[in-house]
Design an enzyme around this catalytic site. Sequence first.
Site, mmCIF file in Angstrom:
data_model
loop_
_atom_site.group_PDB
_atom_site.id
_atom_site.type_symbol
_atom_site.label_atom_id
_atom_site.label_comp_id
_atom_site.label_asym_id
_atom_site.label_seq_id
_atom_site.Cartn_x
_atom_site.Cartn_y
_atom_site.Cartn_z
ATOM 1 N N GLU A 9 5.463 -4.553 4.212
ATOM 2 C CA GLU A 9 4.765 -5.848 4.296
ATOM 3 C C GLU A 9 5.627 -7.037 3.897
ATOM 4 O OE1 GLU A 9 1.379 -3.103 2.739
ATOM 5 O OE2 GLU A 9 3.555 -3.213 2.585
ATOM 6 N N ASP A 82 1.474 -0.434 2.278
ATOM 7 C CA ASP A 82 0.909 0.027 1.006
ATOM 8 C C ASP A 82 0.000 1.248 1.179
ATOM 9 O OD1 ASP A 82 2.210 -1.867 -0.454
ATOM 10 O OD2 ASP A 82 0.519 -3.230 -0.643
ATOM 11 N N ASP A 84 -3.009 2.377 0.721
ATOM 12 C CA ASP A 84 -4.449 2.228 0.535
ATOM 13 C C ASP A 84 -5.080 1.857 1.870
ATOM 14 O OD1 ASP A 84 -3.671 -0.410 0.902
ATOM 15 O OD2 ASP A 84 -4.050 -1.016 -1.164
ATOM 16 N N GLU A 86 -6.143 -0.973 3.055
ATOM 17 C CA GLU A 86 -5.583 -2.181 3.661
ATOM 18 C C GLU A 86 -4.214 -1.887 4.274
ATOM 19 O OE1 GLU A 86 -7.180 -5.841 4.496
ATOM 20 O OE2 GLU A 86 -8.008 -4.388 3.087
ATOM 21 N N TYR A 299 2.162 1.659 -8.026
ATOM 22 C CA TYR A 299 1.228 0.842 -7.252
ATOM 23 C C TYR A 299 0.087 0.343 -8.132
ATOM 24 C CZ TYR A 299 -1.309 -0.753 -3.147
ATOM 25 O OH TYR A 299 -1.952 -1.532 -2.210
ATOM 26 N N ARG A 301 -2.897 -1.099 -7.377
ATOM 27 C CA ARG A 301 -4.313 -1.047 -6.960
ATOM 28 C C ARG A 301 -4.774 0.399 -7.035
ATOM 29 N NH1 ARG A 301 -1.969 -4.782 -3.361
ATOM 30 N NH2 ARG A 301 -2.695 -6.916 -3.775
ATOM 31 N N HIS A 345 -4.086 7.419 -6.209
ATOM 32 C CA HIS A 345 -2.837 6.990 -6.834
ATOM 33 C C HIS A 345 -2.832 7.367 -8.311
ATOM 34 C CE1 HIS A 345 -2.902 4.646 -3.209
ATOM 35 N NE2 HIS A 345 -3.891 3.901 -3.632
#
Length: 698
Positions: A9, A82, A84, A86, A299, A301, A345
């Site tokens: 990203e 990432d 997840d 998203e 990570y 989140r 995670h």
Amino acid sequence: MANNLVIVESPAKAKTISKFLGRGYKVEASMGHVRDLPKSQMGIDIEHGFEPKYITIRGKGEIVDKLKKQAKAVDRVLLATDPDREGEAISWHLAQLLDIDMDKACRIEFHEITKNAIKDALKHVRPIDKNLVDAQQARRVLDRLVGYSISPLLWRKIRKGLSAGRVQSVALRLICDRQQEIDNFVPQEYWTLTALLASDKGETLEARFYGKDTKKQELKDKESVDAIIKDINGSDFIVEKIERGQRKRKASAPFVTSTLQQEAARKLRFTAKKTMAVAQQLYEGVELGKEGMVGLITYMRTDSVRVSQEARREARNYIAERFGDNYVPDKPNEFRNRKGTQDAHEAIRPTYINYTPDYVKSFLSRDQYRLYELIYNRFIASQMSDAVYDTISVTIKAGDYVFKASGSTLIFPGHLALYMEGQDDDNDDKEQKLPPLEEGQRLILKKWMPEQHFTQPPPLYTEASLVKMLEEKGIGRPSTYAPIISTIVERGYVVREKRTLKPTELGILVNDMLKEHFPDIVDVSFTAQMEQMLDDVEEGQKDWHNIISEFYFPFKSVLDKADQSIEKVDVPDEQSDVICEKCGRRMVIKQGRYGKFLACPGFPECRNTKPLLEELKVTCPKCGGHIQIKRSKRGRKFYGCENYPKCDFVSWDEPTGELCPECGYPVVIKYSKNGRKYTRCSNKDCKYTGQKLAGEAK
């Protein structure tokens, strides 16, 4: 020449990953999402299974063209966004735009940006997880249907520029409900009675009244206190019972997203949004001199407290080396996840134990260092031994009346040698160190210390306590806590006042309308059930189209009824006495993200705005002028003299107008961690503390 294209990203993440890949890999950044729903329309085909109509985000065309060109020039494209929902969705969009077969191995994921993690990810290339993508799409479609249906209604009925959201509206309700609890609260009087006692050697202790015989007794008024004192006067105070023991305090778990946001708010005064932004920088990589870009944390989140065996082993070795073997527990500390945890995670921890906060400090910004130190110390402390206290509890009798005193002594600090967890609430029951006592010993009454109290309303939410409540209620997920709070502040529904979140008149109006006409949308249980359904989609247990369909049609019926029954609400702007120097109109008072300000009603022809200067009924301690409430460039409230710059008096804390009886400095109002008020001297070297004040942060 590179024959593998890796897409992430951000440029920072790309730079960090490039260190670990050979010449056969080229790493590029998509700069976040490349496709999304259009802003100008609903973008959902309701009649054909609620299919979203995605478009390339404005300004991303050149990036997409560049990636397409590079993708054609290589043998393989690896999507490394990432790990997840998203991130999976971004990879899915990229795969469609770059004509990548998403059913074949094209996706890699890692939870920390280290050489081992990247190498391991390359060994486990997989197809795109459609369940994760569907869960993200379901959330996006749900939020769009709610937001783009209710927001226009608010525009027509109340004021342009308003918005409602599936999750933000529940957060707003929690804040408004708490404010209503405070407004409706009726204080109740109660008293405490403390006896200051002394041994025959003159050593003193404070004993709190417990009750009569073995029955606990509440003191509701002064008459009750006076009656007890009258009954006791002349009686001997005898130590009846002494109980000694030990108490252990276990280490806190390493951070997850919510607890990181809470602790950063308590200890660093960071907003949830700032915490996540700084954590993102630490995760993606920071330049460490000759070592180049290094990802410092895993990570950020996550809702899992799970930690890898390797990380625990490294932490235990570090603890033994720095603190000694007795600070290492016999077995590694393990922590239980909350019910409903995704556990995709690990917990948030440092990626390299040898990169201590002191080692990296010179390479980090102040905010990066402070947050990294918090994460590092919390993780190391989570693997340390329990703290151990010697405790003592003393029961003292005076006639038929019972008094109690307790104390504790820290005999082994354990994890407290490194880290002490912050608290939302004040702890008024601070334990004392008791003198040597024996059962049957007679104590001398030095004086009575009766004290009147009033019950307090629940405190306003802080960002920390709101995030905690959202998590407990199952509202939102780790990635949404910060955006939820940012949105309701930016919409003017809530303002930050002295670390608390306070609803504005507009926020209360919008909340009342939503509660009346859209009860499900602002219902905590209903929203939590929707979150669980999205989790079910991620796990492949439910089809996202069915969930949307079951929600939308009843919602549409309620929407149509609300449109017909809600009458237009006239919310006039508050008038001021200030004349606009540009066009001559009388300026009005508006509510912005940083509080109230003056604006010209001639907008958009006249765009003049200026700060709203409120006056306190307090004189300046330096020159006798009036003290005004002002705001910094970042919106933080402070207090300054009207005669600035001739008078340079300024204070972040509200002056009371009184001077300290001990040193002569101005006395100011301070706020405890839970927003309650008290007064103290503004001189940091003076320990004068005034009184607790009724009420909450205003």
